[in-house]
Design an enzyme around this catalytic site. Structure first.
Site, PDB file in Angstrom:
ATOM      1  N   THR A  50       0.827  -1.210   0.000  1.00 61.81           N
ATOM      2  CA  THR A  50       0.000   0.000   0.000  1.00 61.81           C
ATOM      3  C   THR A  50       0.859   1.256   0.000  1.00 61.81           C
ATOM      4  OG1 THR A  50      -1.765  -1.156   1.184  1.00 61.81           O
ATOM      5  CG2 THR A  50      -1.815   1.245   1.243  1.00 61.81           C
ATOM      6  N   CYS A  51       1.949   1.213   0.731  1.00 66.44           N
ATOM      7  CA  CYS A  51       2.836   2.377   0.811  1.00 66.44           C
ATOM      8  C   CYS A  51       3.418   2.721  -0.551  1.00 66.44           C
ATOM      9  CB  CYS A  51       3.974   2.096   1.797  1.00 66.44           C
ATOM     10  SG  CYS A  51       3.409   1.546   3.429  1.00 66.44           S
ATOM     11  N   SER A  52       3.774   1.687  -1.312  1.00 68.95           N
ATOM     12  CA  SER A  52       4.429   1.900  -2.601  1.00 68.95           C
ATOM     13  C   SER A  52       3.447   2.152  -3.729  1.00 68.95           C
ATOM     14  CB  SER A  52       5.301   0.689  -2.952  1.00 68.95           C
ATOM     15  OG  SER A  52       6.321   0.491  -1.998  1.00 68.95           O
TER      16      SER A  52
END
Length: 251
Positions: A50-52
């Site tokens: 999700t962060c990337s």
């Protein structure tokens, strides 16, 4: 115990060891926050899905709009060492975001956001949140709900932008599937530039993206194929008609 909302308080006073140009450089919270309006978003880890895929790229994409609305800098914090954060930054779309390695978790702990993610093999990491900081004072925090997993509901870039200015609009973005020698592709890109719509160009050829891929995505085998904000517009003639229609409606 509920994660604390620290609105109205100052950010923790921390020094971050960072690696810049093959040298160790200490970055302080005073340097980051003093006299500036800063948007911070913190996440569980570099290179995580999700962060990337969403969290970092969307803040980077909306950075020009944040700047127009008084934000001096966008900062991403994660409990990772500086080498990991530098490699992640090089791999990501983050030219408008400053990544800060909170390797010891000192800043995150000071925010009350250090959580145990041993079940994932992560150890102690940051809970996902975002905040607006003015001259070191926390004005607003968006903290993800305390539910199992890695919720991503309120700390996104669009939510923060809407808080700062409910009338702010995200810039339109385009994707152009093209071939280097195609005159119609050049025409389409020129029209997008004249309209002030930034675009990414995806070259169709023998390696990587092929005509078969293009048919699967756009249901068409000819170039250019133009998408605006994810919607298929079509070739250069369709793009011209689309832009003319927009101009007519605006008038």
């Amino acid at each position: 115990m509920a994660l604390p909302n620290r609105e109205g308080q100052r950010v923790p006073n921390v020094t971050f060891p960072t690696r810049q140009n093959n040298e160790w450089v200490n970055v302080t919270t005073d340097e980051i926050f003093n006299g500036k309006t800063v948007v911070v978003f913190s996440l569980p880890g570099a290179f995580t899905p999700t962060c990337s895929s969403t969290h970092l790229p969307r803040f980077n994409e909306l950075a020009p709009v944040f700047r127009k609305n008084g934000v001096d800098e966008i900062v991403c914090v994660s409990v990772n060492d500086t080498f990991v954060m530098n490699e992640w930054a090089a791999d990501q779309e983050c030219d408008h975001v400053r990544v800060i390695p909170d390797g010891n978790g000192e800043f995150t702990d000071g925010m009350g956001m250090l959580v145990n993610k041993e079940d994932l093999g992560f150890g102690m990491r940051s809970w996902r949140y975002s905040m607006l900081v003015k001259d070191g004072l926390i004005v607003k925090m968006f903290i993800e709900p305390e539910v199992p997993g890695d919720p991503f509901e309120v700390s996104d870039a669009d939510t923060m932008l809407k808080f700062i200015n409910p009338m702010a609009t995200a810039p339109r973005v385009a994707t152009v599937f093209s071939k280097p020698t195609c005159p119609f592709c050049l025409r389409a890109k020129s029209m997008l530039e004249d309209a002030g719509i930034p675009y990414e160009e995806i070259t169709v050829g023998n390696s990587g993206i092929t005509s078969r891929t293009l048919r699967a995505v756009a249901n068409a085998g000819t170039v250019p194929q133009v998408f605006i904000d994810g919607d298929l517009i079509g070739g250069s003639e369709a793009l011209q008609a689309y832009l003319q229609s927009e101009n007519s409606n605006a008038a």
